[in-house]
Enzyme design. Structure first.
Site, short mmCIF file in Angstrom:
data_model
loop_
_atom_site.label_atom_id
_atom_site.label_comp_id
_atom_site.label_asym_id
_atom_site.label_seq_id
_atom_site.Cartn_x
_atom_site.Cartn_y
_atom_site.Cartn_z
N ALA A 98 0.83 -1.21 0.00
CA ALA A 98 0.00 0.00 0.00
C ALA A 98 0.86 1.26 0.00
O ALA A 98 0.63 2.19 -0.79
CB ALA A 98 -0.94 -0.01 1.21
N GLU A 99 1.87 1.30 0.87
CA GLU A 99 2.70 2.50 0.93
C GLU A 99 3.50 2.69 -0.34
O GLU A 99 3.70 3.82 -0.81
CB GLU A 99 3.62 2.49 2.15
N THR A 100 3.95 1.61 -0.93
CA THR A 100 4.68 1.69 -2.19
C THR A 100 3.82 2.31 -3.28
O THR A 100 4.23 3.26 -3.98
CB THR A 100 5.17 0.30 -2.62
N SER B 246 2.82 6.01 -2.48
CA SER B 246 3.97 6.91 -2.59
C SER B 246 4.33 7.17 -4.05
O SER B 246 4.68 8.29 -4.42
CB SER B 246 5.17 6.32 -1.86
#
Length: 130
Positions: A50-52, A55
């Site tokens: 999710a963060e990848t 971002s």
């Protein structure tokens, strides 16, 4: 010695990108190699996916000479994934000048939602020499 690409967490998790557009970033990640001790996809692997994706989406919208760094991540794990691949899709909730927020949905091979995440990134000028 590892290359810069090999040192990225996404490479270690087996994340493969399918769509890289400012309004939609899509990637897959295998369950195999990303399990917790009970055989389920690790919640931290979901969070990293999710963060990848969020971002990358924020960086695509940040503009030239700007970068995106994660500020807050929230994940809700709805159901377990035990095999195959999961697919993450990041879409914008808010795209401002100094912050950007994305919703990331993660689904299993049967298109069942396994995780919903929300990521807010700070958008800032790229540090000199980077």
């Amino acid at each position: 010695m590892l290359t810069a690409a090999e040192e990225q967490l996404a490479a270690k998790l087996g994340i493969e990108y399918a769509t890289l557009q400012p309004d939609r970033v899509v990637a897959t990640m295998p369950v195999a190699g990303n399990r917790q001790p009970y055989g389920l996809l690790h919640g931290g692997a979901n969070a990293a996916l999710a963060e990848t994706l969020g971002s990358i989406a924020a960086a695509l919208n940040a503009g030239p000479g700007r970068i995106a760094v994660g500020l807050e991540l929230s994940c809700t794990h709805h159901r377990a994934a035990t095999e195959g691949v999961v697919t993450g899709v990041a879409t914008p909730v808010h795209r401002g000048r100094s912050t950007a927020t994305y919703e990331i949905t993660i689904t299993d091979a049967e298109d069942r939602r396994t995780c919903t995440a929300r990521l807010t990134c700070v958008l800032r000028d790229q540090p000199p020499g980077r």
